[in-house]
Design a protein around this motif. Structure first.
Motif, PDB file in Angstrom:
ATOM      1  N   ARG A  66       0.778  -1.163  -0.153  1.00 51.42           N
ATOM      2  CA  ARG A  66       0.000   0.079   0.165  1.00 51.42           C
ATOM      3  C   ARG A  66       0.752   1.167   0.032  1.00 51.42           C
ATOM      4  O   ARG A  66       1.976   1.175   0.213  1.00 51.42           O
ATOM      5  CB  ARG A  66      -0.889   0.143   1.333  1.00 51.42           C
ATOM      6  N   SER A  67       0.224   2.334  -0.405  1.00 54.88           N
ATOM      7  CA  SER A  67       0.993   3.632  -0.558  1.00 54.88           C
ATOM      8  C   SER A  67       1.508   4.033   0.789  1.00 54.88           C
ATOM      9  O   SER A  67       1.242   3.781   1.918  1.00 54.88           O
ATOM     10  CB  SER A  67       0.150   4.769  -1.095  1.00 54.88           C
ATOM     11  N   PHE A  68       2.531   4.886   0.864  1.00 61.02           N
ATOM     12  CA  PHE A  68       3.137   5.373   2.130  1.00 61.02           C
ATOM     13  C   PHE A  68       2.189   6.161   2.908  1.00 61.02           C
ATOM     14  O   PHE A  68       1.898   6.034   4.063  1.00 61.02           O
ATOM     15  CB  PHE A  68       4.573   5.899   1.910  1.00 61.02           C
ATOM     16  N   ARG A  69       1.497   6.900   2.335  1.00 58.94           N
ATOM     17  CA  ARG A  69       0.370   7.853   2.826  1.00 58.94           C
ATOM     18  C   ARG A  69      -0.629   6.884   3.644  1.00 58.94           C
ATOM     19  O   ARG A  69      -0.811   7.406   4.781  1.00 58.94           O
ATOM     20  CB  ARG A  69      -0.420   8.750   2.031  1.00 58.94           C
ATOM     21  N   THR A  70      -1.121   5.846   2.922  1.00 58.38           N
ATOM     22  CA  THR A  70      -1.735   4.806   3.648  1.00 58.38           C
ATOM     23  C   THR A  70      -1.238   4.238   4.904  1.00 58.38           C
ATOM     24  O   THR A  70      -1.655   4.146   5.955  1.00 58.38           O
ATOM     25  CB  THR A  70      -2.317   3.830   2.446  1.00 58.38           C
ATOM     26  N   LEU A  95       0.980  14.720   9.550  1.00 59.42           N
ATOM     27  CA  LEU A  95       2.367  13.914   9.330  1.00 59.42           C
ATOM     28  C   LEU A  95       2.653  14.118   7.801  1.00 59.42           C
ATOM     29  O   LEU A  95       3.793  14.324   7.525  1.00 59.42           O
ATOM     30  CB  LEU A  95       1.970  12.515   9.925  1.00 59.42           C
ATOM     31  N   THR A  96       1.863  13.259   6.929  1.00 61.88           N
ATOM     32  CA  THR A  96       2.444  13.428   5.571  1.00 61.88           C
ATOM     33  C   THR A  96       2.604  14.611   4.834  1.00 61.88           C
ATOM     34  O   THR A  96       3.502  14.644   4.151  1.00 61.88           O
ATOM     35  CB  THR A  96       1.416  12.539   4.916  1.00 61.88           C
ATOM     36  N   ASP A  97       1.716  15.569   5.001  1.00 62.40           N
ATOM     37  CA  ASP A  97       2.063  16.857   4.363  1.00 62.40           C
ATOM     38  C   ASP A  97       3.141  17.679   4.705  1.00 62.40           C
ATOM     39  O   ASP A  97       3.636  18.331   4.200  1.00 62.40           O
ATOM     40  CB  ASP A  97       0.958  17.841   4.601  1.00 62.40           C
ATOM     41  N   SER A  98       3.622  17.217   6.074  1.00 59.72           N
ATOM     42  CA  SER A  98       4.607  17.862   6.717  1.00 59.72           C
ATOM     43  C   SER A  98       6.111  17.305   6.190  1.00 59.72           C
ATOM     44  O   SER A  98       7.095  18.007   5.887  1.00 59.72           O
ATOM     45  CB  SER A  98       4.956  17.760   8.261  1.00 59.72           C
ATOM     46  N   ILE A  99       5.999  16.126   5.476  1.00 62.77           N
ATOM     47  CA  ILE A  99       7.278  15.364   5.439  1.00 62.77           C
ATOM     48  C   ILE A  99       7.908  16.239   3.964  1.00 62.77           C
ATOM     49  O   ILE A  99       9.148  16.385   4.058  1.00 62.77           O
ATOM     50  CB  ILE A  99       6.971  13.923   4.908  1.00 62.77           C
ATOM     51  N   ASP A 129       6.247   7.751  -1.169  1.00 63.09           N
ATOM     52  CA  ASP A 129       5.503   7.737  -2.506  1.00 63.09           C
ATOM     53  C   ASP A 129       6.289   8.903  -3.422  1.00 63.09           C
ATOM     54  O   ASP A 129       6.861   9.672  -2.704  1.00 63.09           O
ATOM     55  CB  ASP A 129       4.049   8.204  -2.290  1.00 63.09           C
ATOM     56  N   ASP A 130       6.099   8.738  -4.778  1.00 58.48           N
ATOM     57  CA  ASP A 130       6.683   9.792  -5.412  1.00 58.48           C
ATOM     58  C   ASP A 130       6.309  11.288  -5.282  1.00 58.48           C
ATOM     59  O   ASP A 130       7.045  12.073  -4.951  1.00 58.48           O
ATOM     60  CB  ASP A 130       6.199   9.570  -6.871  1.00 58.48           C
ATOM     61  N   ASP A 131       4.951  11.319  -4.847  1.00 55.69           N
ATOM     62  CA  ASP A 131       4.212  12.707  -4.464  1.00 55.69           C
ATOM     63  C   ASP A 131       4.773  13.268  -3.038  1.00 55.69           C
ATOM     64  O   ASP A 131       4.964  14.533  -2.847  1.00 55.69           O
ATOM     65  CB  ASP A 131       3.057  12.732  -4.619  1.00 55.69           C
ATOM     66  N   GLY A 141      18.648  21.040  -4.686  1.00 62.57           N
ATOM     67  CA  GLY A 141      19.632  22.002  -5.887  1.00 62.57           C
ATOM     68  C   GLY A 141      19.633  21.545  -7.032  1.00 62.57           C
ATOM     69  O   GLY A 141      20.782  21.750  -7.826  1.00 62.57           O
ATOM     70  N   GLY A 142      18.742  20.545  -7.257  1.00 63.02           N
ATOM     71  CA  GLY A 142      18.767  19.859  -8.808  1.00 63.02           C
ATOM     72  C   GLY A 142      19.817  19.046  -9.177  1.00 63.02           C
ATOM     73  O   GLY A 142      20.323  18.584  -9.981  1.00 63.02           O
ATOM     74  N   HIS A 143      20.471  18.540  -7.897  1.00 60.27           N
ATOM     75  CA  HIS A 143      21.722  17.813  -7.917  1.00 60.27           C
ATOM     76  C   HIS A 143      21.287  16.226  -8.060  1.00 60.27           C
ATOM     77  O   HIS A 143      22.212  15.348  -8.353  1.00 60.27           O
ATOM     78  CB  HIS A 143      22.761  17.906  -6.668  1.00 60.27           C
ATOM     79  N   ILE A 144      20.065  15.899  -7.855  1.00 57.51           N
ATOM     80  CA  ILE A 144      19.780  14.248  -7.943  1.00 57.51           C
ATOM     81  C   ILE A 144      19.362  14.001  -9.131  1.00 57.51           C
ATOM     82  O   ILE A 144      18.407  14.658 -10.114  1.00 57.51           O
ATOM     83  CB  ILE A 144      18.285  14.211  -6.662  1.00 57.51           C
ATOM     84  N   ASP A 145      20.107  12.979  -9.773  1.00 56.16           N
ATOM     85  CA  ASP A 145      19.657  12.489 -11.080  1.00 56.16           C
ATOM     86  C   ASP A 145      18.517  11.373 -11.302  1.00 56.16           C
ATOM     87  O   ASP A 145      17.887  11.377 -12.288  1.00 56.16           O
ATOM     88  CB  ASP A 145      21.036  11.767 -11.468  1.00 56.16           C
ATOM     89  N   ARG A 146      18.210  10.796 -10.044  1.00 51.16           N
ATOM     90  CA  ARG A 146      17.037   9.763 -10.386  1.00 51.16           C
ATOM     91  C   ARG A 146      16.529   9.778  -8.861  1.00 51.16           C
ATOM     92  O   ARG A 146      17.426   9.642  -7.747  1.00 51.16           O
ATOM     93  CB  ARG A 146      17.637   8.212 -10.588  1.00 51.16           C
ATOM     94  N   VAL A 147      15.389   9.301  -8.649  1.00 50.86           N
ATOM     95  CA  VAL A 147      14.649   9.119  -7.601  1.00 50.86           C
ATOM     96  C   VAL A 147      13.783   7.785  -7.591  1.00 50.86           C
ATOM     97  O   VAL A 147      12.983   7.727  -8.425  1.00 50.86           O
ATOM     98  CB  VAL A 147      13.761  10.197  -7.110  1.00 50.86           C
ATOM     99  N   ILE A 148      14.319   6.772  -6.859  1.00 48.38           N
ATOM    100  CA  ILE A 148      13.595   5.505  -6.871  1.00 48.38           C
ATOM    101  C   ILE A 148      12.735   5.400  -5.407  1.00 48.38           C
ATOM    102  O   ILE A 148      13.355   5.220  -4.229  1.00 48.38           O
ATOM    103  CB  ILE A 148      14.577   4.411  -6.933  1.00 48.38           C
ATOM    104  N   THR A 149      11.412   5.106  -5.680  1.00 48.35           N
ATOM    105  CA  THR A 149      10.607   4.913  -4.341  1.00 48.35           C
ATOM    106  C   THR A 149       9.946   3.834  -4.172  1.00 48.35           C
ATOM    107  O   THR A 149      10.032   2.709  -5.129  1.00 48.35           O
ATOM    108  CB  THR A 149       9.477   6.097  -4.533  1.00 48.35           C
TER     109      THR A 149
END
Length: 234
Positions: A66-70, A95-99, A129-131, A141-149
């Motif tokens: 299930r999603s992290f929010r869930t 909680l989740t909106d603060s993250i 989760d991605d969002d 700062g735009g330094h991250i090339d990929r994000v895997i969740t």
């Protein structure tokens, strides 16, 4: 695989929360807001965080995915009820909106820039989760090339499937990646089981090493990483 006499990695993977982003500080602030809204009670912040962590980690390893929010919302609901407090939908939202608004540690942007200048590609591998993580990545700062969740992989750490998915997406073998993290319970367990190289950022939070795993290097803050890698001839 020890760092000494091992090949220079193409990719550096990072745990996000606690390594790049000020997780403990942000979580405490969110839990304070939740408890303040409950009125008169005897539950303290650290107790709620401990009980919440227990429920959330258990839920993450319980099918179906299930999603992290869930997961976060349900874990928080179970923790509040266990401690005799009422739960409302607003609690999970706080909680989740603060993250996503949690900021990076002071040395992170400069360090990521240094690592990019040294020629490394940078990827976050995170139990979220991605969002949710988008707001944090926007602060890096735009330094991250990929994000895997976990959302993309359909699995949460310490389940190795998240890292297997990340390595497949990056197209790397184990000798082409070094993982940098702050969580022994989640990341070190995967490093032990899969065999990837791992640098522990021990920020003095009291997290304890696993009994059967020692990271390849330990640093107190992220800004020690570029110099460590230079000392290895990388």
């Amino acid at each position: 695989m020890p760092l000494e006499h091992s090949p220079r990695p193409l990719w550096l993977t990072f745990d996000c929360y606690g390594t790049l982003i000020q997780w403990d500080e942000g979580l405490r602030a969110a839990v304070d807001r939740i408890l303040d809204a409950k009125g008169d009670h005897q539950v303290d912040r650290e107790t709620l965080i401990s009980v919440y962590d227990h429920h959330e980690h258990a839920l993450e390893q319980t099918p179906p995915h299930r999603s992290f929010r869930t997961m976060a919302g349900l874990g928080l609901q179970l923790a509040l009820k266990e401690l005799g407090l009422s739960a409302s939908p607003d609690d999970a939202a706080i909680l989740t909106d603060s993250i996503g608004a949690m900021p990076p540690f002071p040395e992170v942007l400069g360090t990521l820039n240094q690592l990019k200048q040294q020629g490394y590609k940078l990827c976050i591998v995170s139990n979220t989760d991605d969002d949710v993580i988008a707001g944090n990545v926007a602060q890096l700062g735009g330094h991250i090339d990929r994000v895997i969740t976990a959302q993309q992989a359909g699995a949460y750490k310490p389940d190795r499937r998240l890292f297997d998915h990340a390595h497949a997406q990056l197209g790397v073998s184990l000798d082409q990646v070094v993982h940098i993290c702050a969580s022994p319970h989640l990341d070190h367990a995967a490093a032990r089981d899969i065999g990837f190289r791992c640098v522990w950022i021990d920020r003095g939070t009291g997290r304890q090493l696993l009994a059967d795993y020692t990271p390849d290097a330990t640093l107190s803050t992220l800004d020690g990483v570029p110099e460590l890698f230079k000392s290895l001839g990388w």
